[in-house]
Motif scaffolding. Structure first.
Motif, PDB file in Angstrom:
ATOM      1  N   LEU A   4      14.610   1.009  -1.172  1.00  0.00           N
ATOM      2  CA  LEU A   4      13.111   0.725  -1.155  1.00  0.00           C
ATOM      3  C   LEU A   4      13.030  -0.147  -2.727  1.00  0.00           C
ATOM      4  O   LEU A   4      13.653   0.450  -3.529  1.00  0.00           O
ATOM      5  CB  LEU A   4      12.210   1.918  -1.469  1.00  0.00           C
ATOM      6  N   VAL A   5      12.240  -1.164  -2.718  1.00  0.00           N
ATOM      7  CA  VAL A   5      12.030  -1.968  -3.810  1.00  0.00           C
ATOM      8  C   VAL A   5      10.661  -2.315  -3.872  1.00  0.00           C
ATOM      9  O   VAL A   5       9.901  -3.131  -2.981  1.00  0.00           O
ATOM     10  CB  VAL A   5      12.755  -3.270  -3.636  1.00  0.00           C
ATOM     11  N   GLU A   6      10.019  -1.805  -5.216  1.00  0.00           N
ATOM     12  CA  GLU A   6       8.722  -2.127  -5.512  1.00  0.00           C
ATOM     13  C   GLU A   6       8.504  -3.452  -6.101  1.00  0.00           C
ATOM     14  O   GLU A   6       9.369  -3.686  -6.907  1.00  0.00           O
ATOM     15  CB  GLU A   6       8.023  -0.993  -6.025  1.00  0.00           C
ATOM     16  N   SER A   7       7.353  -4.115  -5.909  1.00  0.00           N
ATOM     17  CA  SER A   7       7.133  -5.240  -6.731  1.00  0.00           C
ATOM     18  C   SER A   7       5.644  -5.389  -6.732  1.00  0.00           C
ATOM     19  O   SER A   7       4.859  -4.514  -6.238  1.00  0.00           O
ATOM     20  CB  SER A   7       7.609  -6.462  -6.199  1.00  0.00           C
ATOM     21  N   GLY A   8       5.185  -6.253  -7.578  1.00  0.00           N
ATOM     22  CA  GLY A   8       3.656  -6.389  -7.674  1.00  0.00           C
ATOM     23  C   GLY A   8       3.092  -6.164  -8.925  1.00  0.00           C
ATOM     24  O   GLY A   8       1.799  -6.571  -9.015  1.00  0.00           O
ATOM     25  N   HIS A  13      -6.300  -7.150 -16.768  1.00  0.00           N
ATOM     26  CA  HIS A  13      -7.520  -6.569 -17.655  1.00  0.00           C
ATOM     27  C   HIS A  13      -8.290  -5.398 -16.895  1.00  0.00           C
ATOM     28  O   HIS A  13      -8.154  -5.478 -15.652  1.00  0.00           O
ATOM     29  CB  HIS A  13      -8.328  -7.849 -17.796  1.00  0.00           C
ATOM     30  N   LEU A  14      -8.896  -4.647 -17.507  1.00  0.00           N
ATOM     31  CA  LEU A  14      -9.853  -3.731 -16.957  1.00  0.00           C
ATOM     32  C   LEU A  14     -10.832  -4.388 -15.868  1.00  0.00           C
ATOM     33  O   LEU A  14     -11.395  -5.365 -16.183  1.00  0.00           O
ATOM     34  CB  LEU A  14     -11.055  -3.245 -18.175  1.00  0.00           C
ATOM     35  N   GLY A  15     -10.908  -3.533 -14.893  1.00  0.00           N
ATOM     36  CA  GLY A  15     -11.620  -4.333 -13.531  1.00  0.00           C
ATOM     37  C   GLY A  15     -10.864  -5.102 -12.645  1.00  0.00           C
ATOM     38  O   GLY A  15     -11.543  -5.393 -11.585  1.00  0.00           O
ATOM     39  N   GLY A  16      -9.643  -5.501 -12.939  1.00  0.00           N
ATOM     40  CA  GLY A  16      -8.940  -6.365 -12.375  1.00  0.00           C
ATOM     41  C   GLY A  16      -8.349  -5.770 -11.200  1.00  0.00           C
ATOM     42  O   GLY A  16      -8.609  -4.445 -10.644  1.00  0.00           O
ATOM     43  N   SER A  17      -7.337  -6.673 -10.448  1.00  0.00           N
ATOM     44  CA  SER A  17      -6.873  -5.935  -9.043  1.00  0.00           C
ATOM     45  C   SER A  17      -5.350  -6.443  -9.249  1.00  0.00           C
ATOM     46  O   SER A  17      -4.911  -7.405  -9.715  1.00  0.00           O
ATOM     47  CB  SER A  17      -7.566  -6.628  -7.821  1.00  0.00           C
ATOM     48  N   LEU A  18      -4.594  -5.746  -8.520  1.00  0.00           N
ATOM     49  CA  LEU A  18      -3.049  -5.912  -8.160  1.00  0.00           C
ATOM     50  C   LEU A  18      -2.845  -5.383  -6.818  1.00  0.00           C
ATOM     51  O   LEU A  18      -3.437  -4.384  -6.556  1.00  0.00           O
ATOM     52  CB  LEU A  18      -2.394  -5.190  -9.236  1.00  0.00           C
ATOM     53  N   ARG A  19      -1.861  -6.030  -6.175  1.00  0.00           N
ATOM     54  CA  ARG A  19      -1.372  -5.623  -5.025  1.00  0.00           C
ATOM     55  C   ARG A  19       0.270  -5.227  -4.865  1.00  0.00           C
ATOM     56  O   ARG A  19       0.882  -6.013  -5.282  1.00  0.00           O
ATOM     57  CB  ARG A  19      -1.507  -6.438  -3.877  1.00  0.00           C
ATOM     58  N   LEU A  20       0.450  -4.232  -4.933  1.00  0.00           N
ATOM     59  CA  LEU A  20       2.003  -3.450  -5.034  1.00  0.00           C
ATOM     60  C   LEU A  20       2.452  -3.531  -3.631  1.00  0.00           C
ATOM     61  O   LEU A  20       1.680  -3.580  -2.643  1.00  0.00           O
ATOM     62  CB  LEU A  20       2.106  -2.080  -5.728  1.00  0.00           C
ATOM     63  N   SER A  21       3.822  -3.872  -3.701  1.00  0.00           N
ATOM     64  CA  SER A  21       4.475  -3.885  -2.274  1.00  0.00           C
ATOM     65  C   SER A  21       5.685  -2.990  -2.465  1.00  0.00           C
ATOM     66  O   SER A  21       6.507  -2.907  -3.480  1.00  0.00           O
ATOM     67  CB  SER A  21       4.905  -5.504  -2.103  1.00  0.00           C
ATOM     68  N   CYS A  22       6.000  -2.068  -1.271  1.00  0.00           N
ATOM     69  CA  CYS A  22       7.341  -1.583  -1.208  1.00  0.00           C
ATOM     70  C   CYS A  22       7.940  -1.927  -0.060  1.00  0.00           C
ATOM     71  O   CYS A  22       7.791  -1.744   1.010  1.00  0.00           O
ATOM     72  CB  CYS A  22       6.892  -0.097  -1.143  1.00  0.00           C
ATOM     73  N   ALA A  23       9.137  -2.746  -0.364  1.00  0.00           N
ATOM     74  CA  ALA A  23       9.750  -3.271   0.775  1.00  0.00           C
ATOM     75  C   ALA A  23      10.972  -2.397   0.970  1.00  0.00           C
ATOM     76  O   ALA A  23      11.723  -2.226   0.227  1.00  0.00           O
ATOM     77  CB  ALA A  23      10.170  -4.834   0.417  1.00  0.00           C
ATOM     78  N   ALA A  24      11.205  -2.289   2.204  1.00  0.00           N
ATOM     79  CA  ALA A  24      12.594  -1.396   2.759  1.00  0.00           C
ATOM     80  C   ALA A  24      13.581  -2.502   3.266  1.00  0.00           C
ATOM     81  O   ALA A  24      13.427  -3.337   4.054  1.00  0.00           O
ATOM     82  CB  ALA A  24      12.001  -0.434   3.737  1.00  0.00           C
ATOM     83  N   SER A  25      14.819  -1.947   2.995  1.00  0.00           N
ATOM     84  CA  SER A  25      16.111  -2.690   3.691  1.00  0.00           C
ATOM     85  C   SER A  25      17.108  -1.498   4.192  1.00  0.00           C
ATOM     86  O   SER A  25      16.904  -0.540   3.571  1.00  0.00           O
ATOM     87  CB  SER A  25      16.630  -3.595   2.698  1.00  0.00           C
ATOM     88  N   GLY A  26      17.801  -1.951   5.187  1.00  0.00           N
ATOM     89  CA  GLY A  26      18.821  -0.996   5.613  1.00  0.00           C
ATOM     90  C   GLY A  26      18.335  -0.102   6.403  1.00  0.00           C
ATOM     91  O   GLY A  26      19.253   0.601   7.257  1.00  0.00           O
ATOM     92  N   SER A  27      17.019   0.146   6.787  1.00  0.00           N
ATOM     93  CA  SER A  27      16.508   0.926   7.996  1.00  0.00           C
ATOM     94  C   SER A  27      14.947   0.579   8.019  1.00  0.00           C
ATOM     95  O   SER A  27      14.378  -0.021   7.150  1.00  0.00           O
ATOM     96  CB  SER A  27      16.697   2.300   7.380  1.00  0.00           C
ATOM     97  N   THR A  28      14.714   0.818   9.301  1.00  0.00           N
ATOM     98  CA  THR A  28      13.048   0.801   9.451  1.00  0.00           C
ATOM     99  C   THR A  28      12.273   1.644   8.860  1.00  0.00           C
ATOM    100  O   THR A  28      12.744   2.851   8.921  1.00  0.00           O
ATOM    101  CB  THR A  28      12.914   0.557  11.058  1.00  0.00           C
ATOM    102  N   LEU A  29      10.978   1.306   8.437  1.00  0.00           N
ATOM    103  CA  LEU A  29      10.274   2.395   7.905  1.00  0.00           C
ATOM    104  C   LEU A  29       9.200   2.714   9.147  1.00  0.00           C
ATOM    105  O   LEU A  29       8.548   3.675   8.774  1.00  0.00           O
ATOM    106  CB  LEU A  29       8.989   1.753   7.012  1.00  0.00           C
TER     107      LEU A  29
END
Length: 120
Positions: A4-8, A13-29
């Motif tokens: 599993l590899v997280e990114s993003g 700043h306060l009130g802002g947004s982010l989108r995190l990703s969790c990408a899998a390899s080696g097997s299906t999720l």
């Protein structure tokens, strides 16, 4: 072997947004439930959201309910955490983890984490 590899993560700043990703390899999720964790006072890591293998009825901790949204794209073998209305107290390293099928089962694999910093 599943990896599993997280990114993003990043600085926002306060009130802002982010989108995190969790990408899998080696097997299906496809047959895993996926959780997002972050450290919490008095705990090693606190589960803040979970989505089952079917994608129905995600769970959220009270601290993030209404602000964070978990989703999954099995075709991309990736799970996302959309974080809106971010607060300084959301600053943490965020980890994704897999569980067999349902959110109540034990975690079997962790990612390495991605840092989120919210400035005021």
């Amino acid at each position: 072997q599943l990896q599993l590899v997280e990114s993003g993560g990043g600085l926002v700043h306060l009130g802002g947004s982010l989108r995190l990703s969790c990408a899998a390899s080696g097997s299906t999720l496809t047959y895993y439930a996926i959780s997002w964790f972050r450290p919490a006072p008095g705990k090693d890591r606190e589960g803040i959201s979970c989505i089952s293998s079917t994608g129905g009825s995600p769970d959220y901790a009270d601290s993030v309910k209404g602000r964070f949204t978990i989703s999954r794209d099995n075709a991309k073998n990736t799970v996302y955490l959309q974080m809106n209305s971010l607060k300084p107290e959301d600053t943490a390293v965020y980890y994704c983890a897999v569980r067999p099928r349902y959110c109540g089962t034990n975690v079997t694999k962790w990612g390495q984490g991605t840092q989120v910093t919210v400035s005021s």
